[in-house]
Write a protein that holds these residues in place. Structure first.
Motif, short mmCIF file in Angstrom:
data_model
loop_
_atom_site.label_atom_id
_atom_site.label_comp_id
_atom_site.label_asym_id
_atom_site.label_seq_id
_atom_site.Cartn_x
_atom_site.Cartn_y
_atom_site.Cartn_z
N GLY A 70 -2.64 1.06 -8.92
CA GLY A 70 -2.53 0.42 -10.23
C GLY A 70 -3.34 -0.86 -10.32
O GLY A 70 -3.76 -1.27 -11.41
N GLY A 71 -3.57 -1.51 -9.17
CA GLY A 71 -4.44 -2.69 -9.16
C GLY A 71 -5.87 -2.33 -9.53
O GLY A 71 -6.54 -3.06 -10.27
N ALA A 72 -6.35 -1.19 -9.02
CA ALA A 72 -7.69 -0.73 -9.39
C ALA A 72 -7.73 -0.37 -10.87
O ALA A 72 -8.72 -0.64 -11.57
CB ALA A 72 -8.07 0.48 -8.54
N VAL A 73 -6.65 0.24 -11.36
CA VAL A 73 -6.60 0.62 -12.77
C VAL A 73 -6.67 -0.60 -13.68
O VAL A 73 -7.44 -0.63 -14.65
CB VAL A 73 -5.32 1.44 -13.06
N ILE A 74 -5.90 -1.65 -13.38
CA ILE A 74 -5.94 -2.83 -14.24
C ILE A 74 -7.22 -3.62 -14.06
O ILE A 74 -7.62 -4.37 -14.95
CB ILE A 74 -4.70 -3.73 -14.06
N VAL A 89 -0.21 -6.49 -7.26
CA VAL A 89 0.93 -6.39 -6.35
C VAL A 89 0.61 -5.35 -5.28
O VAL A 89 0.50 -4.16 -5.58
CB VAL A 89 2.21 -6.00 -7.12
N SER A 90 0.41 -5.81 -4.05
CA SER A 90 0.00 -4.91 -2.96
C SER A 90 -1.14 -4.03 -3.45
O SER A 90 -1.13 -2.81 -3.24
CB SER A 90 1.17 -4.03 -2.50
N GLY A 91 -2.11 -4.64 -4.11
CA GLY A 91 -3.06 -3.86 -4.88
C GLY A 91 -4.50 -3.91 -4.44
O GLY A 91 -4.92 -4.80 -3.69
N TYR A 92 -5.24 -2.94 -4.95
CA TYR A 92 -6.69 -2.90 -4.78
C TYR A 92 -7.35 -3.71 -5.89
O TYR A 92 -7.00 -3.56 -7.06
CB TYR A 92 -7.21 -1.47 -4.87
N VAL A 93 -8.31 -4.54 -5.52
CA VAL A 93 -9.11 -5.27 -6.50
C VAL A 93 -10.57 -4.89 -6.25
O VAL A 93 -11.16 -5.30 -5.25
CB VAL A 93 -8.92 -6.80 -6.37
N GLU A 195 -5.15 -6.61 4.98
CA GLU A 195 -6.44 -7.29 4.93
C GLU A 195 -7.27 -6.83 3.73
O GLU A 195 -8.09 -7.59 3.21
CB GLU A 195 -7.21 -7.06 6.22
N VAL A 196 -7.07 -5.59 3.31
CA VAL A 196 -7.75 -5.10 2.10
C VAL A 196 -7.27 -5.88 0.89
O VAL A 196 -8.07 -6.27 0.02
CB VAL A 196 -7.50 -3.59 1.92
N GLU A 197 -5.98 -6.11 0.83
CA GLU A 197 -5.41 -6.88 -0.27
C GLU A 197 -5.94 -8.32 -0.24
O GLU A 197 -6.38 -8.85 -1.27
CB GLU A 197 -3.88 -6.87 -0.17
N ARG A 198 -5.89 -8.94 0.93
CA ARG A 198 -6.35 -10.34 1.04
C ARG A 198 -7.81 -10.47 0.67
O ARG A 198 -8.21 -11.41 -0.05
CB ARG A 198 -6.12 -10.85 2.46
N PHE A 199 -8.63 -9.55 1.15
CA PHE A 199 -10.06 -9.61 0.86
C PHE A 199 -10.33 -9.50 -0.65
O PHE A 199 -11.09 -10.29 -1.22
CB PHE A 199 -10.79 -8.48 1.59
N GLY A 200 -9.70 -8.53 -1.28
CA GLY A 200 -9.91 -8.35 -2.71
C GLY A 200 -9.47 -9.54 -3.52
O GLY A 200 -10.15 -9.96 -4.47
N TYR A 201 -8.33 -10.12 -3.15
CA TYR A 201 -7.82 -11.27 -3.88
C TYR A 201 -8.74 -12.49 -3.72
O TYR A 201 -9.00 -13.22 -4.68
CB TYR A 201 -6.42 -11.64 -3.39
N GLN A 202 -9.20 -12.69 -2.48
CA GLN A 202 -10.08 -13.84 -2.24
C GLN A 202 -11.39 -13.67 -2.98
O GLN A 202 -11.90 -14.62 -3.60
CB GLN A 202 -10.33 -13.99 -0.75
#
Length: 238
Positions: A70-74, A89-93, A195-202
């Motif tokens: 859902g992170g990718a979707v938004i 939230v625990s998401g892909y960016v 780490e995928v979450e952290r990277f995308g958020y940063q």
């Protein structure tokens, strides 16, 4: 703005809108306007187009919160004019032109890939698609860790699969480039490498990121903390 803003909760793969239920209940009890639409998990472009259309039919500003896929979707749907913020939230960016597979490929695998199951499904043009789900036996540990065993088993047998197309489809927009964002990292996540979450958020330069010692379904295990991040975002926007 906070009282007039609608919070739209977007679920991810292998789940449905009920995955947000503990958070939804809290937000409604506190008087917020909340909607939790279905995501059909057919492709990133189709899912984002649906959520964007859903959002654009809401009267007034919208805060989008997306869990996991859902992170990718938004990320894509959040370009709708009335979206005022994004909560991951625990998401892909994703970045524009980047797919889920490309983002994940830069980091060690979580426990998820080894426990995926593939099955054909019919599509309109006659060519079969491929549904991807989590092995039912592995689901409680890989996807629903931290939940009561009986609850995890119910979720395992009622999961909503994700079409394999979604893994390789590039994002056509990145709403975080123009909209403020907030993030939650589930540091005990076995579905997405944290780490995928952290990277995308940063990379997205989110306004703030909260780390919670929680599994992937943090909305189920820590609903108060998740709701607090969402309402905190609304307070900042106000």
């Amino acid at each position: 703005m906070s009282s007039a803003t609608t919070i739209v909760l977007v679920h991810g793969a292998f789940a449905d809108a009920a995955s947000w239920a503990p958070v939804t209940e809290r937000l409604l009890a506190e008087g917020y306007r909340v909607l939790a639409p279905p995501v059909y998990n057919r492709s990133l472009s189709e899912d984002a187009a649906y959520i964007k259309s859903f959002v654009e039919q809401i009267d007034g500003p919208v805060l989008l919160a997306g869990h996991s896929y859902g992170g990718a979707v938004i990320t894509v749907a959040g370009v709708a004019d009335n979206v005022v913020g994004l909560v991951f939230v625990s998401g892909y960016v994703l970045e524009v032109g980047e797919s889920l597979g490309q983002l994940q490929g830069g980091f060690p695998d979580s426990d998820l890939p080894a426990n995926l199951v593939y099955a054909p499904y019919p599509v309109r043009d006659g060519e079969p698609g491929t549904d991807v789900s989590v092995d039912i036996a592995a689901f409680p540990q890989v996807f629903a860790a931290g939940l009561d065993k009986a609850r995890a088993q119910v979720l395992a047998v009622s999961q909503r699969p994700l079409s394999a197309i979604a893994f390789g489809e590039p994002a056509t927009a990145a709403a975080w480039q123009t909209k403020p964002g907030w993030g939650i990292v589930s540091s005990a996540d076995h579905t997405i490498n944290p780490e995928v979450e952290r990277f995308g958020y940063q990379r997205a330069g989110l306004r703030s990121v909260v780390e919670i010692d929680a599994p992937h379904l943090v909305m189920q295990t820590h609903p108060a903390e998740v709701a607090a991040v969402i309402t905190g975002a609304l307070a900042e926007l106000a």
